[in-house]
Design a protein around this motif. Sequence first.
Motif, short mmCIF file in Angstrom:
data_model
loop_
_atom_site.label_atom_id
_atom_site.label_comp_id
_atom_site.label_asym_id
_atom_site.label_seq_id
_atom_site.Cartn_x
_atom_site.Cartn_y
_atom_site.Cartn_z
N TRP A 1 0.84 -1.20 0.00
CA TRP A 1 0.00 0.00 0.00
C TRP A 1 0.87 1.25 0.00
O TRP A 1 1.67 1.46 0.91
CB TRP A 1 -0.92 -0.01 1.22
CG TRP A 1 -2.00 1.04 1.15
CD1 TRP A 1 -2.74 1.37 0.05
CD2 TRP A 1 -2.46 1.86 2.21
NE1 TRP A 1 -3.65 2.35 0.37
CE2 TRP A 1 -3.49 2.67 1.70
CE3 TRP A 1 -2.11 1.97 3.56
CZ2 TRP A 1 -4.17 3.61 2.48
CZ3 TRP A 1 -2.79 2.90 4.34
CH2 TRP A 1 -3.80 3.71 3.80
N PRO B 1 -0.15 8.59 9.62
CA PRO B 1 -1.31 7.70 9.48
C PRO B 1 -0.99 6.42 8.70
O PRO B 1 -1.55 5.36 8.99
CB PRO B 1 -2.32 8.57 8.71
CG PRO B 1 -1.94 9.98 9.06
CD PRO B 1 -0.45 9.95 9.15
N LEU B 2 -0.06 6.51 7.72
CA LEU B 2 0.35 5.31 7.00
C LEU B 2 1.00 4.31 7.95
O LEU B 2 0.68 3.12 7.94
CB LEU B 2 1.30 5.67 5.87
CG LEU B 2 1.92 4.49 5.10
CD1 LEU B 2 0.83 3.68 4.40
CD2 LEU B 2 2.95 4.98 4.10
N ASP C 1 0.53 4.14 11.16
CA ASP C 1 -0.52 3.63 12.04
C ASP C 1 -1.22 2.42 11.42
O ASP C 1 -1.44 1.39 12.08
CB ASP C 1 -1.57 4.72 12.30
CG ASP C 1 -1.04 5.86 13.14
OD1 ASP C 1 0.03 5.70 13.76
OD2 ASP C 1 -1.68 6.94 13.16
N THR C 2 -1.55 2.56 10.14
CA THR C 2 -2.28 1.50 9.45
C THR C 2 -1.42 0.25 9.28
O THR C 2 -1.88 -0.88 9.52
CB THR C 2 -2.77 1.99 8.08
OG1 THR C 2 -3.60 3.14 8.26
CG2 THR C 2 -3.56 0.92 7.35
N ILE C 3 -0.18 0.45 8.86
CA ILE C 3 0.72 -0.69 8.65
C ILE C 3 0.95 -1.44 9.96
O ILE C 3 0.99 -2.68 10.00
CB ILE C 3 2.07 -0.21 8.06
CG1 ILE C 3 1.86 0.40 6.67
CG2 ILE C 3 3.08 -1.34 8.02
CD1 ILE C 3 1.33 -0.56 5.64
N ASP D 1 -0.98 -1.93 12.42
CA ASP D 1 -2.13 -2.71 12.88
C ASP D 1 -2.60 -3.76 11.88
O ASP D 1 -3.55 -4.50 12.16
CB ASP D 1 -3.30 -1.77 13.19
CG ASP D 1 -3.05 -0.90 14.40
OD1 ASP D 1 -2.23 -1.31 15.26
OD2 ASP D 1 -3.63 0.20 14.49
N SER D 2 -1.93 -3.83 10.71
CA SER D 2 -2.45 -4.70 9.64
C SER D 2 -1.66 -5.99 9.52
O SER D 2 -0.43 -6.01 9.65
CB SER D 2 -2.41 -3.95 8.31
OG SER D 2 -2.84 -4.80 7.26
N LEU E 1 -1.33 -5.61 5.02
CA LEU E 1 -0.75 -4.47 4.31
C LEU E 1 0.72 -4.27 4.67
O LEU E 1 1.11 -4.41 5.83
CB LEU E 1 -1.50 -3.18 4.64
CG LEU E 1 -2.95 -3.05 4.17
CD1 LEU E 1 -3.52 -1.70 4.60
CD2 LEU E 1 -3.03 -3.20 2.65
N THR F 1 4.26 -1.69 3.10
CA THR F 1 4.60 -0.60 2.21
C THR F 1 6.09 -0.67 1.91
O THR F 1 6.82 -1.47 2.50
CB THR F 1 4.22 0.77 2.82
OG1 THR F 1 4.29 1.77 1.80
CG2 THR F 1 5.14 1.16 3.98
N TYR G 1 4.60 0.05 18.18
CA TYR G 1 4.25 -0.34 16.81
C TYR G 1 5.07 -1.55 16.35
O TYR G 1 4.60 -2.36 15.56
CB TYR G 1 4.50 0.82 15.85
CG TYR G 1 3.42 1.88 15.84
CD1 TYR G 1 2.50 1.97 16.87
CD2 TYR G 1 3.34 2.80 14.81
CE1 TYR G 1 1.52 2.93 16.87
CE2 TYR G 1 2.36 3.78 14.79
CZ TYR G 1 1.45 3.84 15.83
OH TYR G 1 0.49 4.81 15.82
#
Length: 310
Positions: free
Chosen positions: A191, A227-228, A230-232, A234-235, A238, A240, A254
């Motif tokens: 992502w 925010p990127l 944050d998403t990575i 928790d996923s 996903l 990057t 994290y």
Amino acid sequence: MDLDAVRTFVVVADAGQFREAANELSITQQAVSKRVAALEKDLGVRLFTRTARGARLTIDGQAFRPYARALLQAEERAAASVRPGRRALRVDVIGRRLAPAGLLRDFHGAHPCVELDVVTLFDADAAIAAVRSGTIDASFRAVTVPVRQLPEGVEATRVHDEPLQLLTGPGHVLADTRQMTLRQLVGHRIWMPGIVAGTEWAAYYDELAAEFGLTIDPLGPNFGIEPLLDTIADSSTLATIVGEQTRLVWPAGYDLRRIPVHDPTPVYPHSLIWRADNTHPALTALRDHLGSALSDHAAAGTWTPRWAQH
């Protein structure tokens, strides 16, 4: 306002005589009188009273004197701002956390007396246009066309190849992999919402995805790096891609993983772009500094797009 006339006024005011002012300025006394007269006409007031002992400031002359000095000081500052070696070197970087900014920091560490003005333009097209127009002195960008196809007078040279890494959260299936190949990334969603169609970085990742069959997803709003992350974090699905020299900071909880990629290692080709007739001495110093640290972009085991292999 004629600054030569203003300068003449200040010299006469300091000297107290038109003759001494003429000697200091290396012009005739008649020329001094004409300049002062023209300034008085422009202002609509008398600046001096002529006496047998010389020239004495009027009340208006006394009021004008500090402003006249300020005008001359402003003239000197304006000239100094563009005088070779005095003006800050204005350099564009693709991002302040990315490798080019690090290269620029290294240069400043080696040349601390060089004043830098760091800007971030949108893409290579904007940067090349800015270099051509003289708005900036140089730019760090990937160049997707042969140098001979750049606008006349604009030059570029490859200065740094940055290895790319996979960034995952602790729950991702690849999180415990110490290193991987590009082929191992097939089928995994990468992502990258910051990719913008038509940019040089989009051209890079489009070719990377096409050659190795990767799924690089640019969809979704780009709220920035935090925010990127944050998403990575928790996923479980996903990941990057980031540059090896990209400066990232995240909360300890994290537990993000940066995983090197090999066989081949994808490298992002950073070039320095400048205008050939730019005589700023700091630009020469920057080019020399980068040349001494130039990475071998033909190194075996690396991958770059075809357009970077000119």
